[in-house]
Design a protein around this motif. Structure first.
Motif, PDB file in Angstrom:
ATOM      1  N   VAL A   1      13.896 -31.532 111.831  1.00  0.00           N
ATOM      2  CA  VAL A   1      14.884 -30.604 112.372  1.00  0.00           C
ATOM      3  C   VAL A   1      14.599 -30.415 113.858  1.00  0.00           C
ATOM      4  O   VAL A   1      13.455 -30.121 114.243  1.00  0.00           O
ATOM      5  N   ARG A   2      15.611 -30.630 114.673  1.00  0.00           N
ATOM      6  CA  ARG A   2      15.467 -30.360 116.111  1.00  0.00           C
ATOM      7  C   ARG A   2      16.274 -29.119 116.460  1.00  0.00           C
ATOM      8  O   ARG A   2      17.427 -28.984 116.068  1.00  0.00           O
ATOM      9  N   ARG A   3      15.635 -28.237 117.216  1.00  0.00           N
ATOM     10  CA  ARG A   3      16.282 -27.004 117.662  1.00  0.00           C
ATOM     11  C   ARG A   3      16.397 -27.009 119.177  1.00  0.00           C
ATOM     12  O   ARG A   3      15.403 -27.185 119.890  1.00  0.00           O
ATOM     13  N   THR A   4      17.621 -26.822 119.689  1.00  0.00           N
ATOM     14  CA  THR A   4      17.831 -26.698 121.130  1.00  0.00           C
ATOM     15  C   THR A   4      18.441 -25.330 121.425  1.00  0.00           C
ATOM     16  O   THR A   4      19.268 -24.819 120.671  1.00  0.00           O
ATOM     17  N   SER A   5      18.042 -24.764 122.534  1.00  0.00           N
ATOM     18  CA  SER A   5      18.392 -23.378 122.838  1.00  0.00           C
ATOM     19  C   SER A   5      19.695 -23.262 123.620  1.00  0.00           C
ATOM     20  O   SER A   5      20.300 -24.253 124.033  1.00  0.00           O
ATOM     21  N   SER A   6      20.085 -22.032 123.844  1.00  0.00           N
ATOM     22  CA  SER A   6      21.104 -21.686 124.830  1.00  0.00           C
ATOM     23  C   SER A   6      20.377 -21.435 126.152  1.00  0.00           C
ATOM     24  O   SER A   6      19.169 -21.611 126.256  1.00  0.00           O
ATOM     25  N   ARG A   7      21.127 -21.005 127.168  1.00  0.00           N
ATOM     26  CA  ARG A   7      20.485 -20.722 128.446  1.00  0.00           C
ATOM     27  C   ARG A   7      21.142 -19.513 129.113  1.00  0.00           C
ATOM     28  O   ARG A   7      22.281 -19.161 128.845  1.00  0.00           O
ATOM     29  N   PHE A   8      20.391 -18.886 130.012  1.00  0.00           N
ATOM     30  CA  PHE A   8      20.893 -17.753 130.782  1.00  0.00           C
ATOM     31  C   PHE A   8      20.541 -18.017 132.229  1.00  0.00           C
ATOM     32  O   PHE A   8      19.363 -18.062 132.590  1.00  0.00           O
TER      33      PHE A   8
ATOM     34  N   TYR B   1      24.129 -27.031 112.648  1.00  0.00           N
ATOM     35  CA  TYR B   1      24.594 -25.639 112.598  1.00  0.00           C
ATOM     36  C   TYR B   1      24.119 -24.941 113.859  1.00  0.00           C
ATOM     37  O   TYR B   1      23.003 -25.175 114.329  1.00  0.00           O
ATOM     38  N   GLY B   2      24.963 -24.078 114.426  1.00  0.00           N
ATOM     39  CA  GLY B   2      24.570 -23.352 115.629  1.00  0.00           C
ATOM     40  C   GLY B   2      25.100 -21.931 115.649  1.00  0.00           C
ATOM     41  O   GLY B   2      26.113 -21.621 115.017  1.00  0.00           O
ATOM     42  N   ASN B   3      24.396 -21.066 116.393  1.00  0.00           N
ATOM     43  CA  ASN B   3      24.853 -19.688 116.557  1.00  0.00           C
ATOM     44  C   ASN B   3      25.005 -19.302 118.024  1.00  0.00           C
ATOM     45  O   ASN B   3      24.950 -18.120 118.378  1.00  0.00           O
ATOM     46  N   ILE B   4      25.183 -20.291 118.908  1.00  0.00           N
ATOM     47  CA  ILE B   4      25.402 -20.030 120.330  1.00  0.00           C
ATOM     48  C   ILE B   4      26.847 -19.586 120.528  1.00  0.00           C
ATOM     49  O   ILE B   4      27.766 -20.237 120.040  1.00  0.00           O
ATOM     50  N   PRO B   5      27.083 -18.483 121.248  1.00  0.00           N
ATOM     51  CA  PRO B   5      28.465 -18.070 121.525  1.00  0.00           C
ATOM     52  C   PRO B   5      29.264 -19.188 122.184  1.00  0.00           C
ATOM     53  O   PRO B   5      28.704 -20.055 122.869  1.00  0.00           O
ATOM     54  N   GLY B   6      30.578 -19.135 122.020  1.00  0.00           N
ATOM     55  CA  GLY B   6      31.427 -20.242 122.438  1.00  0.00           C
ATOM     56  C   GLY B   6      31.664 -20.415 123.917  1.00  0.00           C
ATOM     57  O   GLY B   6      32.291 -21.374 124.331  1.00  0.00           O
ATOM     58  N   GLY B   7      31.189 -19.530 124.761  1.00  0.00           N
ATOM     59  CA  GLY B   7      31.376 -19.695 126.196  1.00  0.00           C
ATOM     60  C   GLY B   7      30.333 -18.910 126.969  1.00  0.00           C
ATOM     61  O   GLY B   7      30.037 -17.767 126.640  1.00  0.00           O
TER      62      GLY B   7
ATOM     63  N   SER C   1      26.226 -22.214 127.228  1.00  0.00           N
ATOM     64  CA  SER C   1      26.011 -23.666 127.277  1.00  0.00           C
ATOM     65  C   SER C   1      25.827 -24.323 125.915  1.00  0.00           C
ATOM     66  O   SER C   1      24.907 -25.108 125.694  1.00  0.00           O
ATOM     67  N   ARG C   2      26.727 -24.030 125.017  1.00  0.00           N
ATOM     68  CA  ARG C   2      26.687 -24.643 123.693  1.00  0.00           C
ATOM     69  C   ARG C   2      26.849 -26.153 123.778  1.00  0.00           C
ATOM     70  O   ARG C   2      26.163 -26.900 123.068  1.00  0.00           O
ATOM     71  N   SER C   3      27.743 -26.632 124.637  1.00  0.00           N
ATOM     72  CA  SER C   3      27.986 -28.078 124.716  1.00  0.00           C
ATOM     73  C   SER C   3      26.765 -28.818 125.257  1.00  0.00           C
ATOM     74  O   SER C   3      26.423 -29.898 124.776  1.00  0.00           O
ATOM     75  N   ALA C   4      26.081 -28.244 126.256  1.00  0.00           N
ATOM     76  CA  ALA C   4      24.883 -28.892 126.797  1.00  0.00           C
ATOM     77  C   ALA C   4      23.773 -28.913 125.757  1.00  0.00           C
ATOM     78  O   ALA C   4      23.044 -29.907 125.630  1.00  0.00           O
ATOM     79  N   SER C   5      23.625 -27.827 125.005  1.00  0.00           N
ATOM     80  CA  SER C   5      22.604 -27.776 123.956  1.00  0.00           C
ATOM     81  C   SER C   5      22.851 -28.846 122.901  1.00  0.00           C
ATOM     82  O   SER C   5      21.928 -29.560 122.488  1.00  0.00           O
ATOM     83  N   LEU C   6      24.102 -28.969 122.468  1.00  0.00           N
ATOM     84  CA  LEU C   6      24.442 -29.987 121.478  1.00  0.00           C
ATOM     85  C   LEU C   6      24.183 -31.390 122.020  1.00  0.00           C
ATOM     86  O   LEU C   6      23.602 -32.250 121.336  1.00  0.00           O
ATOM     87  N   THR C   7      24.600 -31.648 123.241  1.00  0.00           N
ATOM     88  CA  THR C   7      24.449 -32.982 123.819  1.00  0.00           C
ATOM     89  C   THR C   7      22.981 -33.369 123.949  1.00  0.00           C
ATOM     90  O   THR C   7      22.586 -34.496 123.624  1.00  0.00           O
ATOM     91  N   LEU C   8      22.155 -32.457 124.422  1.00  0.00           N
ATOM     92  CA  LEU C   8      20.725 -32.742 124.529  1.00  0.00           C
ATOM     93  C   LEU C   8      20.109 -33.006 123.163  1.00  0.00           C
ATOM     94  O   LEU C   8      19.299 -33.931 122.995  1.00  0.00           O
ATOM     95  N   ASN C   9      20.484 -32.216 122.179  1.00  0.00           N
ATOM     96  CA  ASN C   9      19.978 -32.404 120.826  1.00  0.00           C
ATOM     97  C   ASN C   9      20.323 -33.799 120.310  1.00  0.00           C
ATOM     98  O   ASN C   9      19.473 -34.516 119.759  1.00  0.00           O
ATOM     99  N   LEU C  10      21.561 -34.193 120.510  1.00  0.00           N
ATOM    100  CA  LEU C  10      22.018 -35.512 120.056  1.00  0.00           C
ATOM    101  C   LEU C  10      21.277 -36.640 120.775  1.00  0.00           C
ATOM    102  O   LEU C  10      20.831 -37.614 120.151  1.00  0.00           O
ATOM    103  N   ILE C  11      21.141 -36.546 122.090  1.00  0.00           N
ATOM    104  CA  ILE C  11      20.471 -37.596 122.855  1.00  0.00           C
ATOM    105  C   ILE C  11      19.021 -37.754 122.394  1.00  0.00           C
ATOM    106  O   ILE C  11      18.546 -38.868 122.126  1.00  0.00           O
ATOM    107  N   LEU C  12      18.307 -36.644 122.294  1.00  0.00           N
ATOM    108  CA  LEU C  12      16.907 -36.716 121.901  1.00  0.00           C
ATOM    109  C   LEU C  12      16.742 -37.259 120.491  1.00  0.00           C
ATOM    110  O   LEU C  12      15.793 -38.008 120.199  1.00  0.00           O
TER     111      LEU C  12
END
Length: 447
Positions: free
Chosen positions: A63-70, A164-170, A173-184
């Motif tokens: 299982v890979r977990r990628t975060s949101s960002r602030f 599955y994710g719980n990052i808010p939709g805007g 950075s949900r899209s960046a988190s997903l993309t990094l997860n997929l690449i790795l």
């Protein structure tokens, strides 16, 4: 830095990551989590249930977990050449995965159940910007496959995955988190490495820029990929270096980090992609102005240089001068932000965050009514130190920095006031109190 009554250097020098090559890249991909949280365990339980329901085999996998960002500064500075600073936050995307012994990739996302299981073979994905992928989340795994193949990286190993994710939709950075997860994940299952660790970031950006058509910068990918628990990530655009800076590292009271919270204020609105938003307009304006000036907007650094630009363009290009005004002042405030972070001065950090919000609203003009309503509500709550819109703008989430004891009051005030102001989103908004976390972790032995 000389000691003062309030600060003294207490920490070891921050670690710099720059040009570390393939060895560090592979280490990043393989980093294992030392412990799981209750959220991790709940997410993993959900992933196992989803895999069973949709006929995907992840038993014994990872299982890979990628975060949101602030982002603390400079919001919208990445494509204007400013330095950047931010933290990883504890809203995540979890992906359970395992090679399936075929050349087919099979994936299911619980956040987009209507799309069902996405099945494709590496190297056989739709072309970039294809209309057939513009409204499906599959454009992200398709884009990752396309970009990795363009980089001459082997991607022939098939695998099953559930997301599955719980990052808010805007705004986080949900899209960046997903993309990094997929690449790795694709790199790991294919036992591939990259020549330079920063290539992970640039490839993630390319997925959105080239394949999807979203004109994002590098801020989101940097702040997630390099995030470390309890630390801020400083990116120097001049030399593409990364430095991790503990909160209050210059303070006599390093435990101050437990006394504040980063709060995301999800408005419940659905933001269109960046390619369909004000973000694209602002980026085009800034790129145009940079072309006129002959350098990025961030290179306007002194009062004399700033005034010189205004004297020349204020009458003929007032809107472009407004965009520069925000970047100039936010860039100027950035170094005070960094000093305050090192000293544990969260009040000053909050005030700078608030001033940046005023600039984003009034000069950069990229906020939205629901975002500003959230800011107006929490600004009145004792213990809130600063607030502003987050991310690409228009819709999505605002955010605030607050004393930890203020969070329950924030939740009550938002619940009382926001639905009255925007009844159409009265059952869709949410308040997320966040902590600083690692950006990328993997878990073994839990499936």
């Amino acid at each position: 830095m000389a000691p003062s009554l309030y600060s003294i250097r207490m920490a070891l020098p921050a670690v710099v990551f720059f040009g570390l090559g393939a060895a560090y890249a592979y280490k990043s991909i393989k980093k294992k989590a030392s412990k799981t949280t209750s959220d991790d365990l709940a997410a993993i339980k959900k992933l196992k249930k989803l895999a069973k329901e949709h006929g995907l085999d992840i038993a014994g996998g990872s299982v890979r977990r990628t975060s949101s960002r602030f982002c603390l500064g400079v919001e919208h500075g990445d494509y204007n050449g400013t330095p950047l600073f931010g933290v990883g936050t504890d809203r995540f995307i979890w992906m359970a995965y395992k090679p399936n012994g075929t050349d087919k990739i099979r994936m299911y996302s619980d956040n987009f159940p209507d799309d069902g299981v996405i099945t494709f073979q590496s190297g056989k994905v739709p072309a970039p910007l294809s209309p057939q992928t513009s409204f499906t989340w599959a454009r992200f795994p398709f884009g990752v496959d396309y970009i990795l193949n363009k980089a001459k990286l082997k991607t022939t190993v098939g695998f099953d995955a559930v997301i599955y994710g719980n990052i808010p939709g805007g705004g986080m950075s949900r899209s960046a988190s997903l993309t990094l997860n997929l690449i790795l994940t694709v790199l790991e299952v294919n036992k591939q490495t990259v020549a330079d660790d920063f290539d992970i970031v640039t490839m993630a950006q390319a997925v959105e820029n080239v394949y999807i058509g979203s004109p994002c910068g590098l801020l989101d990918q940097i702040m997630i990929y390099y995030a470390k628990e309890g630390m801020g990530t400083f990116y120097d655009a001049a030399n593409k270096s990364i430095k991790h800076i503990p909160f209050a590292e210059d303070s006599l009271f390093p435990w101050l980090q437990n006394d504040f919270r980063i709060v995301s204020l999800d408005t419940g609105t659905v933001r269109p992609g960046l390619d369909k938003s004000t973000y694209k307009i602002r980026r085009t304006e800034c790129d145009t102005f940079a072309g006129m000036l002959g350098h990025p907007l961030a290179d306007v650094k002194t009062p004399a240089d700033y005034q010189k630009v205004l004297d020349k363009y204020q009458v003929s290009h007032p809107a472009l001068c407004e965009r520069l005004t925000y970047i100039y002042h936010a860039h100027e405030r950035f170094y005070r932000l960094m000093e305050a972070w090192r000293e544990g001065d969260i009040a000053t950090i909050g005030n700078i965050f608030r001033l940046d919000g005023h600039g984003l609203r009034d000069e950069y003009k990229i906020s939205g009514p629901e975002l500003e309503t959230m800011c107006d509500i929490v600004r009145c709550v004792p213990g809130v130190l600063g607030e502003r819109m987050l991310g690409g703008g228009d819709k999505g989430a605002a955010g605030c920095i607050a004393s930890s004891w203020a969070v329950p009051r924030i939740e009550r005030m938002v619940a009382q006031a926001y639905p009255k102001c925007h009844p159409n989103y009265g059952d869709k908004f949410a308040v997320h109190s966040c902590k600083m976390v690692d950006g990328v972790l993997t878990f073994q032995g839990l499936l």
